[in-house]
Every structure is written in C-alpha cells, then in structure tokens.
Design a protein around this motif. Structure first.
Motif, PDB file in Angstrom:
ATOM      1  N   ILE A  13      58.033  46.634  38.952  1.00  0.00           N
ATOM      2  CA  ILE A  13      57.273  47.667  39.886  1.00  0.00           C
ATOM      3  C   ILE A  13      55.824  47.921  39.143  1.00  0.00           C
ATOM      4  N   SER A  14      55.753  48.052  37.993  1.00  0.00           N
ATOM      5  CA  SER A  14      54.299  48.447  37.313  1.00  0.00           C
ATOM      6  C   SER A  14      53.463  47.021  37.659  1.00  0.00           C
ATOM      7  N   PHE A  15      54.079  45.929  37.465  1.00  0.00           N
ATOM      8  CA  PHE A  15      53.407  44.566  37.620  1.00  0.00           C
ATOM      9  C   PHE A  15      52.758  44.546  38.932  1.00  0.00           C
ATOM     10  N   LEU A  16      53.715  44.978  39.862  1.00  0.00           N
ATOM     11  CA  LEU A  16      53.244  44.799  41.288  1.00  0.00           C
ATOM     12  C   LEU A  16      52.144  45.720  41.825  1.00  0.00           C
ATOM     13  N   SER A  17      52.158  46.948  41.322  1.00  0.00           N
ATOM     14  CA  SER A  17      51.270  47.798  41.385  1.00  0.00           C
ATOM     15  C   SER A  17      49.940  47.599  40.785  1.00  0.00           C
ATOM     16  N   MET A  18      49.846  46.790  39.452  1.00  0.00           N
ATOM     17  CA  MET A  18      48.597  46.393  38.944  1.00  0.00           C
ATOM     18  C   MET A  18      48.163  45.368  39.695  1.00  0.00           C
ATOM     19  N   ALA A  19      48.816  44.367  40.182  1.00  0.00           N
ATOM     20  CA  ALA A  19      48.438  43.349  41.204  1.00  0.00           C
ATOM     21  C   ALA A  19      47.990  43.831  42.299  1.00  0.00           C
ATOM     22  N   GLY A  20      48.421  44.773  43.078  1.00  0.00           N
ATOM     23  CA  GLY A  20      47.867  45.268  44.087  1.00  0.00           C
ATOM     24  C   GLY A  20      46.590  46.059  43.927  1.00  0.00           C
ATOM     25  N   CYS A  21      46.374  46.690  42.696  1.00  0.00           N
ATOM     26  CA  CYS A  21      45.260  47.434  42.365  1.00  0.00           C
ATOM     27  C   CYS A  21      43.958  46.164  42.120  1.00  0.00           C
ATOM     28  N   LEU A  22      44.339  45.120  41.570  1.00  0.00           N
ATOM     29  CA  LEU A  22      43.348  44.104  41.458  1.00  0.00           C
ATOM     30  C   LEU A  22      43.044  43.516  42.650  1.00  0.00           C
ATOM     31  N   ALA A  23      43.961  43.260  43.685  1.00  0.00           N
ATOM     32  CA  ALA A  23      43.667  42.765  44.854  1.00  0.00           C
ATOM     33  C   ALA A  23      42.819  43.730  45.476  1.00  0.00           C
ATOM     34  N   PHE A  24      43.170  45.167  45.568  1.00  0.00           N
ATOM     35  CA  PHE A  24      42.213  45.880  46.249  1.00  0.00           C
ATOM     36  C   PHE A  24      40.949  46.031  45.570  1.00  0.00           C
ATOM     37  N   ASN A  25      40.705  45.693  44.461  1.00  0.00           N
ATOM     38  CA  ASN A  25      39.604  45.873  43.762  1.00  0.00           C
ATOM     39  C   ASN A  25      38.676  44.728  43.947  1.00  0.00           C
ATOM     40  N   TRP A  26      39.357  43.568  44.399  1.00  0.00           N
ATOM     41  CA  TRP A  26      38.480  42.396  45.048  1.00  0.00           C
ATOM     42  C   TRP A  26      38.324  42.588  46.471  1.00  0.00           C
ATOM     43  N   TYR A  27      38.808  43.167  46.881  1.00  0.00           N
ATOM     44  CA  TYR A  27      38.744  43.559  48.463  1.00  0.00           C
ATOM     45  C   TYR A  27      37.521  44.520  48.761  1.00  0.00           C
ATOM     46  N   LEU A  28      37.520  45.354  47.699  1.00  0.00           N
ATOM     47  CA  LEU A  28      36.219  46.539  47.863  1.00  0.00           C
ATOM     48  C   LEU A  28      35.038  45.417  47.255  1.00  0.00           C
ATOM     49  N   LEU A  29      35.080  44.622  46.391  1.00  0.00           N
ATOM     50  CA  LEU A  29      34.211  43.840  46.083  1.00  0.00           C
ATOM     51  C   LEU A  29      33.524  43.101  47.131  1.00  0.00           C
ATOM     52  N   ILE A  30      34.350  42.278  47.649  1.00  0.00           N
ATOM     53  CA  ILE A  30      34.044  41.336  48.703  1.00  0.00           C
ATOM     54  C   ILE A  30      33.433  42.070  49.996  1.00  0.00           C
ATOM     55  N   ASN A  31      34.207  43.209  50.513  1.00  0.00           N
ATOM     56  CA  ASN A  31      33.847  43.824  51.820  1.00  0.00           C
ATOM     57  C   ASN A  31      32.907  44.622  51.679  1.00  0.00           C
ATOM     58  N   ASP A  32      32.760  45.405  50.544  1.00  0.00           N
ATOM     59  CA  ASP A  32      31.721  46.645  50.496  1.00  0.00           C
ATOM     60  C   ASP A  32      30.751  46.378  49.460  1.00  0.00           C
ATOM     61  N   GLY A  33      31.121  45.545  48.433  1.00  0.00           N
ATOM     62  CA  GLY A  33      30.007  45.435  47.691  1.00  0.00           C
ATOM     63  C   GLY A  33      30.011  46.031  46.422  1.00  0.00           C
ATOM     64  N   TYR A  34      31.157  46.910  46.176  1.00  0.00           N
ATOM     65  CA  TYR A  34      31.320  47.446  44.818  1.00  0.00           C
ATOM     66  C   TYR A  34      32.866  47.344  44.247  1.00  0.00           C
ATOM     67  N   PHE A  35      32.938  47.540  42.974  1.00  0.00           N
ATOM     68  CA  PHE A  35      34.254  47.519  42.526  1.00  0.00           C
ATOM     69  C   PHE A  35      34.384  48.653  41.289  1.00  0.00           C
ATOM     70  N   TYR A  36      35.715  48.947  41.153  1.00  0.00           N
ATOM     71  CA  TYR A  36      36.033  49.965  39.990  1.00  0.00           C
ATOM     72  C   TYR A  36      36.053  49.388  38.646  1.00  0.00           C
ATOM     73  N   LEU A  37      35.080  49.775  37.871  1.00  0.00           N
ATOM     74  CA  LEU A  37      34.790  49.050  36.538  1.00  0.00           C
ATOM     75  C   LEU A  37      36.134  48.801  35.527  1.00  0.00           C
ATOM     76  N   LYS A  38      36.554  50.329  35.590  1.00  0.00           N
ATOM     77  CA  LYS A  38      37.943  50.558  34.737  1.00  0.00           C
ATOM     78  C   LYS A  38      39.248  49.652  34.955  1.00  0.00           C
TER      79      LYS A  38
END
Length: 98
Positions: A13-38
C-alpha cells in the motif's frame, strides 16, 4: 491476520501510494509547469523502503543485533538506492523543458 502478511500489505500500500505521488508530481510538471521538490526526492526513498518491507517482512519493527549484519545492511542498501533514484528523479524533473 498474520503479522508478516500485515507488514507486506502495508509495504504494498505504501509503495503504491508513493508511486501515485510520483506520477502526480510528473503530471503537475508536464501539464502545469511546476513540481513539489520534497516529493520528487523523498518518494523514491519511501518506495524503496516499502519494497524492502515486502521482500523482508521479518525486519519490520526489529532492532538490529550486534551479530546480525543483515538487519543493518539491507535497510542501508535500500535507503541508498532510494536516495540515488530520488536524485535522478529530481535531476530529470529539474531539467525538464516543454
């Protein structure tokens, strides 16, 4: 439920949530132009520790003994691999241009 099964389930469960967090971070970068550094640096570390819990459920919650080198080396290797992956992920996200 058996304790080892609980630890493995928590690891998945924690691996899947971290993979989802990474995917969301890449989604933000590609579509909105920013990402969460931490999140770009820490999510791979937590994901590797989660995979370690899936592979070695007996190591969860145990303190390292002086004679048992496995209980020290495996989390150290998982943490170092996670830090390397986090650094690579941060570099790729930082150097991304549309």
């Amino acid at each position: 439920m058996k304790p080892r099964l609980k630890v493995r389930l928590f690891g998945v469960i924690s691996f899947l949530s971290m993979a989802g967090c990474l995917a969301f971070n890449w989604y933000l970068l590609i579509n909105d132009g920013y990402f969460y550094l931490k999140a770009s640096g820490l999510c791979p570390v937590v994901a590797m520790i989660s995979l370690m819990l899936v592979a070695f459920p007996s190591m969860a919650g145990s303190r390292p003994n002086r004679g048992d080198k496995k209980s020290i080396v495996v989390p150290l290797i998982a943490g170092l691999i996670g830090l390397a992956l986090g650094g690579i992920n941060f570099y790729l996200m930082d150097s991304y241009h549309r």
